[in-house]
Motif scaffolding. Sequence first.
Motif, short mmCIF file in Angstrom:
data_model
loop_
_atom_site.label_atom_id
_atom_site.label_comp_id
_atom_site.label_asym_id
_atom_site.label_seq_id
_atom_site.Cartn_x
_atom_site.Cartn_y
_atom_site.Cartn_z
N ARG A 1 26.61 35.54 8.13
CA ARG A 1 27.58 36.47 7.54
C ARG A 1 28.04 36.00 6.16
N SER A 2 28.23 34.69 6.01
CA SER A 2 28.63 34.17 4.70
C SER A 2 27.55 34.43 3.66
N LEU A 3 26.30 34.23 4.05
CA LEU A 3 25.20 34.46 3.12
C LEU A 3 25.13 35.93 2.73
N MET A 4 25.28 36.83 3.68
CA MET A 4 25.23 38.26 3.35
C MET A 4 26.36 38.64 2.40
N ALA A 5 27.55 38.08 2.63
CA ALA A 5 28.67 38.37 1.73
C ALA A 5 28.37 37.87 0.32
N ALA A 6 27.79 36.67 0.22
CA ALA A 6 27.48 36.12 -1.10
C ALA A 6 26.39 36.93 -1.79
N GLU A 7 25.37 37.36 -1.04
CA GLU A 7 24.29 38.13 -1.65
C GLU A 7 24.76 39.52 -2.08
N ILE A 8 25.68 40.10 -1.35
CA ILE A 8 26.18 41.42 -1.72
C ILE A 8 27.00 41.36 -3.00
N ILE A 9 27.84 40.34 -3.13
CA ILE A 9 28.73 40.25 -4.28
C ILE A 9 28.04 39.68 -5.50
N ALA A 10 27.28 38.60 -5.30
CA ALA A 10 26.65 37.91 -6.42
C ALA A 10 25.29 38.53 -6.72
N GLN A 11 25.16 39.14 -7.88
CA GLN A 11 23.93 39.82 -8.28
C GLN A 11 23.39 39.16 -9.55
N SER A 12 22.14 38.70 -9.47
CA SER A 12 21.51 38.10 -10.64
C SER A 12 20.00 38.11 -10.43
N PRO A 13 19.21 38.38 -11.49
CA PRO A 13 17.75 38.33 -11.35
C PRO A 13 17.24 36.96 -10.90
N ASP A 14 17.97 35.90 -11.25
CA ASP A 14 17.54 34.56 -10.88
C ASP A 14 17.68 34.29 -9.39
N LEU A 15 18.48 35.09 -8.70
CA LEU A 15 18.72 34.88 -7.27
C LEU A 15 17.66 35.55 -6.40
N GLY A 16 16.82 36.39 -6.99
CA GLY A 16 15.85 37.10 -6.19
C GLY A 16 16.48 38.26 -5.44
N MET A 17 15.70 38.88 -4.59
CA MET A 17 16.17 40.05 -3.82
C MET A 17 16.18 39.70 -2.34
N GLY A 18 17.37 39.31 -1.85
CA GLY A 18 17.54 39.08 -0.43
C GLY A 18 18.04 40.33 0.26
N LEU A 19 18.36 40.20 1.53
CA LEU A 19 18.80 41.37 2.29
C LEU A 19 20.16 41.87 1.83
N GLY A 20 21.04 40.95 1.43
CA GLY A 20 22.32 41.38 0.90
C GLY A 20 22.19 42.14 -0.40
N GLN A 21 21.32 41.61 -1.30
CA GLN A 21 21.07 42.33 -2.55
C GLN A 21 20.44 43.68 -2.30
N LEU A 22 19.55 43.76 -1.29
CA LEU A 22 18.93 45.04 -0.94
C LEU A 22 19.98 46.03 -0.47
N LEU A 23 20.94 45.58 0.32
CA LEU A 23 22.00 46.45 0.80
C LEU A 23 22.86 46.95 -0.37
N GLU A 24 23.20 46.05 -1.28
CA GLU A 24 24.00 46.46 -2.43
C GLU A 24 23.22 47.39 -3.35
N ALA A 25 21.90 47.16 -3.47
CA ALA A 25 21.08 48.05 -4.29
C ALA A 25 21.06 49.46 -3.71
N GLY A 26 21.02 49.57 -2.39
CA GLY A 26 21.07 50.88 -1.76
C GLY A 26 22.38 51.59 -2.05
N ARG A 27 23.48 50.84 -2.04
CA ARG A 27 24.77 51.45 -2.35
C ARG A 27 24.82 51.89 -3.82
N THR A 28 24.30 51.03 -4.71
CA THR A 28 24.31 51.37 -6.13
C THR A 28 23.47 52.61 -6.41
N ASN A 29 22.34 52.74 -5.71
CA ASN A 29 21.44 53.88 -5.90
C ASN A 29 21.84 55.10 -5.07
#
Length: 300
Positions: free
Chosen positions: A230-258
Amino acid sequence: MASTDTPVDKTDRDGSQDLAGLEAGLDALDAVQTGRTPFRQTFVQKILPPVTAVVLVLVVWQILVWAKVTDTYKLPPPADVWHEVEDAWLQGTLLEYIWTSVSRGLLGFLMALAIGTPLGLIVARVRFIRAAIGPILSGLQSLPSVAWVPPAVIWLGLNDQMMYAVILLGAVPSIANGLVAGVDQVPPLFLRAGRTLGATGVRHTWHIVMPAALPGYLAGLKQGWAFSWRSLMAAEIIAQSPDLGMGLGQLLEAGRTNSSMAQVFFAIFLILIVGIAIDLLIFSPLERRVLRSRGLLVKS
């Protein structure tokens, strides 16, 4: 011919039979069934119930879509989510999404395990330290892990170190508190017996305390992994950077943005599947092994 048994002989014979029956019953309780469980029984008891639940959820979901309880951009049909899965698989990004998050989560959990285990032992065994930081650990465990993301970003920047810091702050208190609870439940007789047999210091901890506290410790590990994930998902959702790659949290946030609810459901589906898989592949076998070693489980 009339029986020549005296009342005393009959009583002794009945007592012997009762004792033999008692011994047979105890032997039956001690006997461990080593035969393999039939596949049909395993299918009915372990496979069919979750499959039925998933099918039922999909059916209800599709019925709600057909009933048009809301707009399709808010509640997409299951077919749209499946198309997201297919597209990610064909583009070769599906496993990348999963591995990016799973590798971070497992590595962060192992670091939390290395820190939380000795910390839990020290807190459990040293009264002064327990009085000093025991309440702090309980408070940290109740603190939402998402609260650590902003300070971690400011302190460490947008990198993997920030992700691991958030995981550690979320998981270490759970692991330590689980071990403390397990040590508190160890019968004092075990500890005295270990010292009588010459187990002191590190040997006493390794051979007496840790095995006796294993059920509570394992519960702390399961909770620690849940907090890590859960901590990792929270960090991936909030912290967005190309250097971090695309994890599941970033994928979830990308869906919200789109504004793509199909992508959002796709990310939620993957997060749920990973959590279930880790529990089934790692923690459930460990739990069964501990229960079986204590005679509480005779069948796998």
